[in-house]
Design an enzyme around this catalytic site. Structure first.
Site, PDB file in Angstrom:
ATOM      1  N   MET A  29       0.845  -1.203   0.000  1.00 12.18           N
ATOM      2  CA  MET A  29       0.000   0.000   0.000  1.00 12.18           C
ATOM      3  C   MET A  29       0.882   1.255   0.000  1.00 12.18           C
ATOM      4  O   MET A  29       0.421   2.349   0.345  1.00 12.18           O
ATOM      5  CB  MET A  29      -0.929  -0.011   1.215  1.00 12.18           C
ATOM      6  CG  MET A  29      -1.880  -1.207   1.198  1.00 12.18           C
ATOM      7  SD  MET A  29      -3.389  -0.940   2.136  1.00 12.18           S
ATOM      8  CE  MET A  29      -2.736  -0.693   3.770  1.00 12.18           C
ATOM      9  N   LEU A  32       6.604   3.215   1.581  1.00 14.13           N
ATOM     10  CA  LEU A  32       7.569   2.112   1.682  1.00 14.13           C
ATOM     11  C   LEU A  32       8.603   2.342   2.768  1.00 14.13           C
ATOM     12  O   LEU A  32       9.074   3.454   2.996  1.00 14.13           O
ATOM     13  CB  LEU A  32       8.290   1.926   0.343  1.00 14.13           C
ATOM     14  CG  LEU A  32       7.420   1.557  -0.860  1.00 14.13           C
ATOM     15  CD1 LEU A  32       8.324   1.285  -2.074  1.00 14.13           C
ATOM     16  CD2 LEU A  32       6.525   0.357  -0.578  1.00 14.13           C
ATOM     17  N   HIS A  36       9.239  -3.445   3.452  1.00 13.78           N
ATOM     18  CA  HIS A  36       8.789  -3.685   2.077  1.00 13.78           C
ATOM     19  C   HIS A  36       9.990  -4.046   1.183  1.00 13.78           C
ATOM     20  O   HIS A  36       9.911  -4.926   0.342  1.00 13.78           O
ATOM     21  CB  HIS A  36       8.133  -2.428   1.498  1.00 13.78           C
ATOM     22  CG  HIS A  36       6.863  -2.004   2.168  1.00 13.78           C
ATOM     23  ND1 HIS A  36       6.761  -0.837   2.892  1.00 13.78           N
ATOM     24  CD2 HIS A  36       5.639  -2.577   2.227  1.00 13.78           C
ATOM     25  CE1 HIS A  36       5.524  -0.701   3.337  1.00 13.78           C
ATOM     26  NE2 HIS A  36       4.820  -1.740   2.961  1.00 13.78           N
ATOM     27  N   GLN A  60     -10.441  -2.747   2.122  1.00 12.27           N
ATOM     28  CA  GLN A  60      -9.963  -3.450   3.315  1.00 12.27           C
ATOM     29  C   GLN A  60      -9.940  -2.556   4.550  1.00 12.27           C
ATOM     30  O   GLN A  60      -9.530  -2.981   5.618  1.00 12.27           O
ATOM     31  CB  GLN A  60      -8.599  -4.095   3.067  1.00 12.27           C
ATOM     32  CG  GLN A  60      -7.443  -3.124   2.949  1.00 12.27           C
ATOM     33  CD  GLN A  60      -6.172  -3.825   2.504  1.00 12.27           C
ATOM     34  OE1 GLN A  60      -6.054  -4.282   1.373  1.00 12.27           O
ATOM     35  NE2 GLN A  60      -5.197  -3.926   3.403  1.00 12.27           N
ATOM     36  N   SER A 186       4.202   1.086   7.971  1.00 11.58           N
ATOM     37  CA  SER A 186       3.901   2.416   7.423  1.00 11.58           C
ATOM     38  C   SER A 186       3.204   3.267   8.477  1.00 11.58           C
ATOM     39  O   SER A 186       3.266   4.490   8.444  1.00 11.58           O
ATOM     40  CB  SER A 186       3.003   2.293   6.194  1.00 11.58           C
ATOM     41  OG  SER A 186       3.610   1.463   5.235  1.00 11.58           O
ATOM     42  N   ARG A 187       2.513   2.614   9.424  1.00 11.28           N
ATOM     43  CA  ARG A 187       1.761   3.367  10.434  1.00 11.28           C
ATOM     44  C   ARG A 187       2.656   3.882  11.568  1.00 11.28           C
ATOM     45  O   ARG A 187       2.185   4.656  12.402  1.00 11.28           O
ATOM     46  CB  ARG A 187       0.622   2.516  10.995  1.00 11.28           C
ATOM     47  CG  ARG A 187      -0.478   2.255   9.969  1.00 11.28           C
ATOM     48  CD  ARG A 187      -1.716   1.632  10.602  1.00 11.28           C
ATOM     49  NE  ARG A 187      -2.866   1.650   9.707  1.00 11.28           N
ATOM     50  CZ  ARG A 187      -3.253   0.615   8.941  1.00 11.28           C
ATOM     51  NH1 ARG A 187      -2.592  -0.510   8.970  1.00 11.28           N
ATOM     52  NH2 ARG A 187      -4.314   0.738   8.147  1.00 11.28           N
TER      53      ARG A 187
HETATM   54  P1  AMP Z   1       1.414  -2.976   3.484  1.00  9.51           P
HETATM   55  O1  AMP Z   1       1.983  -1.923   2.582  1.00  9.51           O
HETATM   56  O2  AMP Z   1       1.388  -2.594   4.918  1.00  9.51           O
HETATM   57  O3  AMP Z   1       0.107  -3.538   2.979  1.00  9.51           O
HETATM   58  O4  AMP Z   1       2.434  -4.181   3.414  1.00  9.51           O
HETATM   59  C1  AMP Z   1       2.792  -4.772   2.193  1.00  9.51           C
HETATM   60  C2  AMP Z   1       3.517  -6.052   2.455  1.00  9.51           C
HETATM   61  O5  AMP Z   1       4.678  -5.793   3.234  1.00  9.51           O
HETATM   62  C3  AMP Z   1       2.670  -7.066   3.265  1.00  9.51           C
HETATM   63  O6  AMP Z   1       2.906  -8.371   2.757  1.00  9.51           O
HETATM   64  C4  AMP Z   1       3.229  -6.916   4.668  1.00  9.51           C
HETATM   65  O7  AMP Z   1       3.082  -8.072   5.448  1.00  9.51           O
HETATM   66  C5  AMP Z   1       4.689  -6.629   4.371  1.00  9.51           C
HETATM   67  N1  AMP Z   1       5.346  -5.952   5.488  1.00  9.51           N
HETATM   68  C6  AMP Z   1       4.939  -4.816   6.119  1.00  9.51           C
HETATM   69  N2  AMP Z   1       5.778  -4.506   7.131  1.00  9.51           N
HETATM   70  C7  AMP Z   1       6.730  -5.483   7.142  1.00  9.51           C
HETATM   71  C8  AMP Z   1       7.877  -5.736   7.957  1.00  9.51           C
HETATM   72  N3  AMP Z   1       8.209  -4.936   8.972  1.00  9.51           N
HETATM   73  N4  AMP Z   1       8.613  -6.829   7.676  1.00  9.51           N
HETATM   74  C9  AMP Z   1       8.281  -7.656   6.654  1.00  9.51           C
HETATM   75  N5  AMP Z   1       7.223  -7.471   5.851  1.00  9.51           N
HETATM   76  C10 AMP Z   1       6.450  -6.401   6.093  1.00  9.51           C
END
Ligand code: AMP
Length: 282
Positions: A29, A32, A36, A60, A186-187
């Site tokens: 999302m 980054l 990511h 979602q 990201s949060r």
């Molecule tokens: P998001 O942008 O939050 O939807 O995350 C995209 C992908 O990155 C998802 O598969 C998450 O599980 C993965 N992800 C997010 N944060 C981490 C992290 N700290 N370590 C590994 N993968 C992550």
């Protein structure tokens, strides 16, 4: 090195047709961070072409969640993603993914969907499964990489892929952390400096759980949970939504450690909801 951006489905489909060889995708999302990018690294080892989708998926998010406020910075994302090895970015608008009249969803129904994030965020996994299947259909990857940080999400996607015979290999990537142990998210940008410090109790509890079980031989998971909860609540800003040991495949609560367990934590630090977990196995 150059990269390509496809801003809508038509462009992406045309671009995909020109790619020969193995293709891996990293759905995100945006906003980054190095977590990511660690997924991109894994994708690179798997395939000749790495595609990254950047799409804040409205379906979602619940009505009172942070869809509007979710951090977005496409320019920075393109830079970071490219330097980590992304060849093609797919950055569709909401209207491209969900045109007027959109009416078909993937609704996961297994018992593991009803619990934890599924219970806390009604409709969340319906939105996740729908967008992931749409992305798979548009991007046609051989491999897709998802983070173990969103452990339940990974199980939901694996189940969907198995149940619907989606011919894509799903890879789970380890949780990437800041030097002080906070899981990257990201949060995390929502956290004030003080909340950022308070949030470290979560990682402390994960490490304690691992040590207690693997080094000290504790098997009473209910008793251990109480100790761990006290480590998480480092101040009045922190409130636990759930923190417990579950079976890593069924996500059913576990009382006694046998071979393996997953300690899952969701806590609010200030107004920010943080998720973390650790897989503990002999
Ligand atoms: P998001 O942008 O939050 O939807 O995350 C995209 C992908 O990155 C998802 O598969 C998450 O599980 C993965 N992800 C997010 N944060 C981490 C992290 N700290 N370590 C590994 N993968 C992550």
């Amino acid at each position: 090195m150059s990269y390509t951006i496809a801003k809508n489905i038509e462009e992406m489909v045309a671009l995909r047709k020109r790619l020969t060889g193995k293709v891996a995708v990293v759905p995100t999302m945006g906003a980054l961070h190095d977590g990511h990018l660690s997924l991109v690294k894994i994708a690179r080892q798997q395939a000749e072409h790495v595609l990254m989708s950047i799409f804040v998926n409205p379906t979602q998010f619940g009505p009172n969640e942070d869809f509007e406020a979710y951090p977005r910075d496409l320019e920075k994302d393109l830079q970071k993603g490219r330097s980590a090895g992304v060849d093609v970015f797919f950055t569709p608008e909401v209207s491209s993914m969900y045109p007027g009249g959109f009416a078909t969803y993937v609704v996961p129904e297994s018992p593991l969907i009803q619990k934890w994030e599924g219970a806390a965020r009604p409709g969340h996994f319906k939105g996740v499964a729908t967008i992931v299947l749409k992305l798979f259909n548009v991007l046609q990857p051989h491999v897709a990489v998802f983070g173990l940080k969103d452990f339940q999400q990974l199980l939901v996607i694996r189940k969907m892929v198995a149940d619907l015979n989606v011919p894509i290999e799903i890879i789970g990537a380890p949780i990437h952390r800041e030097v002080d142990g906070l899981a990257m998210s990201s949060r995390n940008v929502y956290l004030s400096p003080q909340e950022r410090v308070r949030a470290l109790g979560i990682n402390r509890s994960l490490k304690r759980a691992q040590k207690a079980i693997l080094e000290e031989g504790q098997t009473d998971l209910l008793q251990l949970t109480e100790t761990l909860k006290a480590l998480i609540v480092t101040g009045e800003e922190v409130s636990i939504e759930y923190a417990l040991f579950v079976h890593p495949e069924t996500l059913e609560p576990q009382k006694t450690f046998e071979e393996k367990t997953l300690f899952i934590v969701t806590a609010k630090v200030g107004r920010t909801r943080l998720l973390d977990n650790i897989l503990i196995q002999k």
